[in-house]
Design a protein around this motif. Structure first.
Motif, PDB file in Angstrom:
ATOM      1  N   LEU A 186      12.782  10.804   5.504  1.00  0.00           N
ATOM      2  CA  LEU A 186      14.011  11.908   5.999  1.00  0.00           C
ATOM      3  C   LEU A 186      13.678  13.555   6.459  1.00  0.00           C
ATOM      4  CD1 LEU A 186      17.152  10.159   4.632  1.00  0.00           C
ATOM      5  CD2 LEU A 186      16.731  10.119   6.878  1.00  0.00           C
ATOM      6  N   MET A 187      12.807  13.451   5.878  1.00  0.00           N
ATOM      7  CA  MET A 187      12.316  15.447   5.272  1.00  0.00           C
ATOM      8  C   MET A 187      10.895  15.613   6.275  1.00  0.00           C
ATOM      9  SD  MET A 187      14.462  16.852   3.731  1.00  0.00           S
ATOM     10  CE  MET A 187      13.650  18.125   3.132  1.00  0.00           C
ATOM     11  N   ALA A 188      10.819  15.108   6.728  1.00  0.00           N
ATOM     12  CA  ALA A 188       9.668  15.045   7.979  1.00  0.00           C
ATOM     13  C   ALA A 188       9.510  15.934   8.942  1.00  0.00           C
ATOM     14  CB  ALA A 188       8.833  13.609   8.090  1.00  0.00           C
ATOM     15  N   PRO A 189      11.085  15.480   9.399  1.00  0.00           N
ATOM     16  CA  PRO A 189      10.710  17.488  10.925  1.00  0.00           C
ATOM     17  C   PRO A 189      10.868  18.342  10.095  1.00  0.00           C
ATOM     18  CG  PRO A 189      12.805  14.748  11.103  1.00  0.00           C
ATOM     19  CD  PRO A 189      11.284  15.504   9.556  1.00  0.00           C
ATOM     20  N   GLY A 225       0.640  -1.426  -0.288  1.00  0.00           N
ATOM     21  CA  GLY A 225      -0.322  -0.297  -0.184  1.00  0.00           C
ATOM     22  C   GLY A 225       0.620   0.829   0.110  1.00  0.00           C
ATOM     23  N   GLN A 226       0.688   1.660  -0.584  1.00  0.00           N
ATOM     24  CA  GLN A 226       0.750   3.687  -0.686  1.00  0.00           C
ATOM     25  C   GLN A 226       1.636   4.004   1.107  1.00  0.00           C
ATOM     26  OE1 GLN A 226       2.162   5.237  -3.266  1.00  0.00           O
ATOM     27  NE2 GLN A 226       3.310   6.748  -2.323  1.00  0.00           N
ATOM     28  N   GLY A 227       3.001   4.488   0.891  1.00  0.00           N
ATOM     29  CA  GLY A 227       3.422   4.810   2.433  1.00  0.00           C
ATOM     30  C   GLY A 227       4.595   6.093   2.225  1.00  0.00           C
ATOM     31  N   PRO A 228       4.775   6.650   3.583  1.00  0.00           N
ATOM     32  CA  PRO A 228       5.843   7.329   3.126  1.00  0.00           C
ATOM     33  C   PRO A 228       6.990   6.757   2.265  1.00  0.00           C
ATOM     34  CG  PRO A 228       5.824   7.438   5.311  1.00  0.00           C
ATOM     35  CD  PRO A 228       4.810   6.160   4.513  1.00  0.00           C
ATOM     36  N   THR A 229       8.049   7.245   1.657  1.00  0.00           N
ATOM     37  CA  THR A 229       9.263   7.291   1.295  1.00  0.00           C
ATOM     38  C   THR A 229      10.071   7.212   1.735  1.00  0.00           C
ATOM     39  OG1 THR A 229       9.516   8.880   0.226  1.00  0.00           O
ATOM     40  CG2 THR A 229       8.816   7.185  -0.759  1.00  0.00           C
ATOM     41  N   LEU A 230      11.771   6.339   1.871  1.00  0.00           N
ATOM     42  CA  LEU A 230      12.168   7.532   2.848  1.00  0.00           C
ATOM     43  C   LEU A 230      12.822   8.192   2.417  1.00  0.00           C
ATOM     44  CD1 LEU A 230      15.144   6.289   4.392  1.00  0.00           C
ATOM     45  CD2 LEU A 230      16.537   5.744   2.440  1.00  0.00           C
ATOM     46  N   GLU A 231      12.410   9.259   1.652  1.00  0.00           N
ATOM     47  CA  GLU A 231      12.887  10.714   1.459  1.00  0.00           C
ATOM     48  C   GLU A 231      12.193  11.374   2.588  1.00  0.00           C
ATOM     49  OE1 GLU A 231      13.422  14.462  -1.618  1.00  0.00           O
ATOM     50  OE2 GLU A 231      13.305  12.477  -2.175  1.00  0.00           O
ATOM     51  N   ASP A 232      10.664  11.152   2.442  1.00  0.00           N
ATOM     52  CA  ASP A 232       9.956  11.933   3.001  1.00  0.00           C
ATOM     53  C   ASP A 232      10.051  11.563   4.761  1.00  0.00           C
ATOM     54  OD1 ASP A 232       8.439  12.132   0.763  1.00  0.00           O
ATOM     55  OD2 ASP A 232       7.255  10.851   0.587  1.00  0.00           O
TER      56      ASP A 232
END
Length: 951
Positions: free
Chosen positions: A125-128, A116-123
């Motif tokens: 890492l950029m979340a903060p 299912g659609q989920g956050p990528t590694l980049e997302d």
């Protein structure tokens, strides 16, 4: 200065303080909420970065574990984690940063990474930065570095996997379809400085990112803390200003308002003590205070004149108020005590019922004699306690005014029958005879058409009868009734209860209706009880608009009498008595019992001749023309044969022969042992106390079949083949109705309850039905519910419906017609009534020709098949705690016993049904009486069944 202006200034300062406090409170709460949200965001961001670090470590560990163990599960976890970094999978539930180390070590259950659609590694890492945009933009460089290192690590790891599977040529440094498996080279690559350096670099980048996030959030949180401190200081200075303004206003109030008012209060105290030579204060600055003192000076003069009058008026008002408050307190105490007693009695009643029920069930099992004796004592004590609680509850309801009264049609005989039933067992155990007598001129027709509250009348009469039985050691208890006309629509019902007990002294008579009064202090120890029964009776009679009194002579007995107003229809007086014009001869010893029986016989219209010896009875019977022959059962000697002349006289055609037994439990009288079988079958048993309904309900002798109308053959041809659907749950009634209907050529379909009929009629291919006959009381779905369903169906909307029940009440008929029934028949079913109802429903006027059938000959066998084990069925219903089935079984037997001409048992079972319905009779008591009467009935019908069965 106006006082209003001063108050406005103080009010403004107060409102300003309140508004500032509200605003500053909301502002502080907003800042605190914002700071809490920042702390939560910071913690979530750091935990997410730590989870990413644990995932990178897990990828390295999973690669090494696969190379060493070749466990495909490690490979599955590896690629699922790569899919999660690519955004194609996500965790099914949240995990912590030690999850992967526990999973690889086998110390926890796996949490699925679902597609299912989920956050990528980049997302991730950029979340903060998205959560807190004020963080430094240099973090983007760190994210790019981590992503680049991740790609290089994954490339190395793919080479390692290929080396372990022979898919990579290290010499050519490219992937091939076949090569040597080089696990040693794969391990070397995993532990090479380049690979370890890249993993350490990723770890260092993530750690640096964690520190950067912590520093960035700390700056924001510090700013929030500064805002909170600034808000607190502003609140402090604003509060200080408001306090200063309030103090100034209060100081002015104190000097120019409060101080003069204090002096004025002192003056008022002197005036209150009668000292009118006082000096008033001289206020200034506040106009209202100056005007107040001027008005006060004018009032002082009037006080001197009005003081004495005011004191007198005040004293009178205080006295009236104290009297009113005292009365209200007394009423409140009475009501509170009544409610307390009612609630307490109700709470105790539930466990007491359980004790009685369990004790009764245990007593029905085989027990040693000692244990049975113990349980009998427990049962007697529990019944005594429950009786006391019932008295307390009834009295509390009456005293608190919680008793509601009805105005419904009733018959006096039903009230008398139910009241006698409540004490019959106790009276029989004491060898007391219960008698029922009516006044000369009493009309049984009038007694059947009264309107009032039968339940409360029964409660009053039951209390008086129970009291009479309790205090009478031998002799009789006699109820004397009379009706006295008050108007064209109202009567006074007078009832007297005479006993032959020890009587009461004058002092006892004076206080006998007081609560907890029992003659003297030893009575409760000898006879038991609370002393509330007579008090309850007086309260109920008074609330019904009547009066109750007592007359007594010590050593001779007592007479308790009461009268209540009841309504009636004066047109009933024009109707003839039910047995008017018929003659009866009564063999009975002279005395009170004979007088009671004579009064009942005359009230139904019988011309009665009384004799006291068998010889006189034979002579009168032979010389006169009589419709009824009535004999006192215990006058017959069962050791000697009856004179032939007596037997010849009793064999006269059309003669009703009635045995009058001492009580309900003496139905197996001596007459049964000395009469021939033919006369035994015709014998009608009536027990003391004899009621008018007992005589009127006795079966009539049929002279000959009524002549059939000349056009019956034509009417029978019209009914021939009509389809009747019958809803009846009792097997004997099913056979009876089927036989009566098939006797005139009708086609019959039987259903045991309403739901079965619904299932039959709801089918598209359901057969046509011309008319429906339905019982009202059935399991699963009763007749009322069935008719409601039927009238909602378009197909069956116009199908005639005839109701069938043992309840002959006007409200039952009204309810049936309101539901949409076309007619209503009461049990026991009479053929002519049934056929007449069918003809009316089918719009035919002729009475059908009835074919011969042997239904009466079948009744003994039907009774033995379906009813012989009635006590066992009722006991099973009680054991299964199913009172509805118990009451339904009793209801079914009411009409069946009438059909069998068992009039005495019919009346008894009808009283059971009424007692179970209104709660005045317990199922256990009914079952005990059925146990006593049923064996003789079963024996008689066993003999009849054997006689009708071909050998």
């Amino acid at each position: 200065m106006k006082l209003a202006a001063l108050f406005r200034f103080v009010l403004f300062a107060t409102l300003l303080g309140l508004a500032s406090n509200v605003w500053m409170g909301e502002r502080a709460e907003q800042l605190q909420t914002s700071q809490t949200a920042l702390l939560t965001t910071r913690l979530n961001a750091i935990n997410e970065l730590r989870l990413l670090q644990s995932e990178f470590d897990a990828l390295q560990t999973l690669v090494a574990a696969y190379v060493v163990s070749q466990n495909s599960q490690h490979l599955v976890h590896y690629y699922e984690l790569l899919d999660a970094h690519a955004g194609a999978r996500h965790y099914e539930q949240a995990v912590d940063n030690v999850y992967w180390s526990k999973l690889i070590a086998g110390n926890t259950e796996p949490v699925p990474l679902v597609l299912g659609q989920g956050p990528t590694l980049e997302d991730r890492l950029m979340a903060p930065e998205r959560l807190a945009p004020q963080l430094t933009n240099s973090l983007k460089i760190s994210v790019d570095s981590i992503l680049a290192l991740s790609r290089r690590l994954r490339e190395r790891e793919q080479i390692v996997f290929a080396l372990t599977q022979g898919l990579y040529d290290p010499v050519l440094q490219k992937y091939v379809s076949e090569a040597d498996v080089r696990e040693d080279l794969a391990i070397q690559m995993l532990f090479s400085e380049e690979y370890l350096g890249m993993t350490n670099a990723v770890r260092a980048e993530i750690q640096g990112r964690i520190r950067a996030v912590e520093l960035g959030f700390q700056t924001v949180i510090a700013q929030q803390a500064d805002n909170i401190n600034l808000t607190a200081r502003f609140d402090f200075y604003l509060g200080l200003l408001v306090t200063l303004m309030a103090l100034i206003g209060l100081a002015v109030l104190q000097r120019y308002v409060v101080a003069p008012l204090h002096e004025l209060n002192t003056v008022s105290q002197h005036i209150a003590r009668g000292n009118y030579s006082v000096t008033l204060p001289k206020p200034k600055f506040v106009t209202e205070m100056v005007n107040l003192l001027k008005g006060y000076a004018l009032m002082i003069g009037s006080f001197r004149r009005e003081l004495e009058q005011a004191d007198a008026t005040r004293a009178a008002e205080l006295a009236a108020l104290e009297a009113k408050m005292g009365r209200e307190r007394a009423e409140a105490q009475v009501e509170a005590r009544g409610m307390l007693l009612a609630n307490m009695s109700h709470e105790i009643r539930t466990p007491m019922n359980a004790i009685l029920g369990m004790t009764a069930l245990t007593l029905k099992s085989p027990l040693p004699e000692r244990e049975r004796s113990y349980l009998m004592k427990v049962q007697d004590a529990a019944k005594s306690l429950l009786g006391l609680l019932n008295d307390v509850l009834d009295y509390s309801k009456a005293e608190a005014g919680m008793v509601e009264f009805e105005q419904i049609p009733f018959t006096l005989d039903e009230v008398l029958a139910n009241s006698f039933l409540a004490v019959q067992s106790q009276a029989a155990s004491r060898k007391l005879i219960l008698l029922n007598e009516v006044a000369p001129g009493y009309s049984s027709q009038l007694g059947q058409r009264l309107v009032g509250d039968p339940s409360r009348l029964r409660q009053v009469l039951s209390n008086l009868l129970s009291n009479a039985v309790k205090f009478t050691e031998s002799g009789s208890i006699r109820v004397y009734s009379r009706l006295q006309t008050r108007s064209d629509t109202e009567l006074d019902l007078h009832i007297e209860v005479h006993d032959t007990g020890s009587g009461l002294s004058k002092s006892q008579v004076d206080r006998i209706f007081e609560k907890f009064a029992q003659g003297d202090s030893s009575v409760s120890r000898v006879y038991g009880g609370t002393g509330l029964g007579l008090s309850i009776a007086r309260e109920l009679v008074t609330r019904m608009g009547g009066a109750v009194s007592v007359e007594s002579t010590q050593g001779k007995g007592s007479c308790f009498r009461f009268s209540v107003p009841v309504a009636y229809n004066s047109d009933i007086l024009a109707e003839a008595l039910p047995l008017a014009g018929q003659n009866a001869v009564l063999l009975h010893q002279h005395g009170t019992a004979a007088n009671s029986v004579l009064s009942i016989l005359r009230s139904v219209g019988l011309n009665t001749t009384q004799v006291s010896t068998i010889g006189a009875f034979v002579e009168v019977l032979h010389n006169g023309c009589f419709d009824w022959a009535m004999l006192q059962s215990d006058l017959i000697d069962h050791h000697a044969a009856l004179p032939q002349e007596l037997l010849d006289g009793l064999l006269k055609p059309k003669l009703h022969m009635v045995a009058i037994d001492r009580d309900l439990f003496s139905a197996d009288s001596a007459l049964l042992q000395v009469l021939p079988p033919g006369l035994c079958k015709q014998l009608i048993h009536v027990a003391h106390p004899v009621l008018a309904q007992d005589i009127c309900a006795a079966p009539r002798a049929e002279l000959s079949p009524n002549p059939l109308p000349c056009n019956e053959r034509e009417a029978s041809e019209k009914l021939q083949g009509k389809h009747v659907l019958v809803l009846e749950d009792h097997p004997v009634n099913q056979v009876l109705i089927r036989s009566l209907l098939e006797a005139v050529g009708l086609k019959v379909t039987l259903c045991g309850h309403g739901q079965e009929a619904v299932d039959l009629l709801d089918l598209d291919e359901a057969a046509h039905v011309d008319v429906i006959i339905t019982d009202l009381e059935m399991p699963m779905m009763d007749g009322y519910e069935f008719v409601s369903w039927l009238r909602d169906q378009t197909r069956w909307l116009d199908t005639p419906v005839i109701g069938l029940t043992g309840h002959a009440f006007a409200e039952t008929r009204t309810r049936c017609l309101e539901l949409g029934m076309d007619d209503f028949i009461t049990k026991p079913v009479e053929a002519d009534v049934l056929y007449s109802a069918l003809m009316d429903a089918l719009h035919m006027k002729e009475v059908p020709v009835r074919k011969e059938n042997n239904l009466l000959a079948q009744l003994p066998n039907l009774f033995m098949t379906h009813c012989a084990d009635l006590p066992a069925k009722l006991h099973a219903h009680l054991t299964q705690n199913n009172p509805e089935a118990f009451a339904r079984e009793i209801h079914s037997l009411v009409s069946l016993l009438a059909l069998l001409d068992e009039q005495e048992l019919h009346v008894l079972f009808r009283s059971f049904e009424q007692g179970l319905g209104d709660g005045s009779l317990k199922p256990d008591d009914a079952l005990n009486q059925i146990h006593a009467a049923w064996p003789a009935l079963v024996l008689r019908y066993t003999q009849q069944a054997d006689a009708t069965t071909p050998s």
